[in-house]
Design an enzyme around this catalytic site. Structure first.
Site, PDB file in Angstrom:
ATOM      1  N   CYS A  11       0.861  -1.178   0.000  1.00  0.00           N
ATOM      2  CA  CYS A  11       0.000   0.000   0.000  1.00  0.00           C
ATOM      3  C   CYS A  11       0.900   1.231   0.000  1.00  0.00           C
ATOM      4  O   CYS A  11       2.122   1.108  -0.133  1.00  0.00           O
ATOM      5  CB  CYS A  11      -1.003  -0.008   1.153  1.00  0.00           C
ATOM      6  SG  CYS A  11      -0.301   0.230   2.793  1.00  0.00           S
ATOM      7  N   CYS A  84      -4.242  -0.519  -2.781  1.00  0.00           N
ATOM      8  CA  CYS A  84      -4.680   0.829  -3.123  1.00  0.00           C
ATOM      9  C   CYS A  84      -4.145   1.184  -4.498  1.00  0.00           C
ATOM     10  O   CYS A  84      -3.172   0.589  -4.966  1.00  0.00           O
ATOM     11  CB  CYS A  84      -4.204   1.847  -2.091  1.00  0.00           C
ATOM     12  SG  CYS A  84      -2.426   2.078  -2.027  1.00  0.00           S
ATOM     13  N   CYS A  91       4.273   1.099  -7.728  1.00  0.00           N
ATOM     14  CA  CYS A  91       5.182  -0.011  -7.441  1.00  0.00           C
ATOM     15  C   CYS A  91       5.957  -0.365  -8.709  1.00  0.00           C
ATOM     16  O   CYS A  91       5.536  -0.036  -9.810  1.00  0.00           O
ATOM     17  CB  CYS A  91       4.440  -1.210  -6.856  1.00  0.00           C
ATOM     18  SG  CYS A  91       3.533  -2.231  -8.008  1.00  0.00           S
TER      19      CYS A  91
END
Length: 137
Positions: A11, A84, A91
């Site tokens: 997250c 999320c 990422c």
């Protein structure tokens, strides 16, 4: 030889959602079959309200701490679960061989209202995360 399956929960700040997911996964998934970690695209510190609502459900995450994504673990993970949109968008690129699940959960740390109303938001997100983790079994 049996290799443990590596699961990575991600997250934004590794302060609430991914920490709760890590706590549930460590409690519910067999430790001899799964290696479980969580991280964030940033480090925000462990949110005490996440600790509080997890304790209400019998899971102690108070010894966990906020971490940034470890690229070595990320690249070797079998399953990456983003919790999320921010984590999904920021990422590193997830390889085609890695299973990826995405759940766009609101950040309970951004909840507004009275303390009890904010805790209710944490509880709601906690319960959603619990269902996600239980579906992994």
């Amino acid at each position: 030889m049996f290799l443990m399956k590596k699961i990575y929960f991600l997250c934004t700040g590794n302060s609430c959602r991914s920490q709760m997911a890590e706590g549930y996964a460590k409690a519910f998934l067999p430790q001899n079959k799964f290696e479980i970690r969580s991280a964030g695209v940033e480090v925000h510190g462990l949110n005490p309200d996440a600790v509080k609502v997890m304790l209400e459900d019998g899971i102690d995450i108070s010894q966990q701490y906020s971490k940034k994504i470890d690229l070595g673990y990320f690249k070797s993970s079998d399953l990456i679960i983003t919790l999320c949109g921010d984590a999904k968008d920021k990422c590193p690129v997830i390889s085609a061989e890695t299973q990826h699940l995405h759940y766009p959960l609101a950040d309970p740390g951004n909840a507004v209202g009275s303390y009890e109303e904010r805790l209710d938001v944490f509880r709601n997100i906690r319960d959603k995360i619990k269902k996600i983790v239980l579906s992994l079994e």
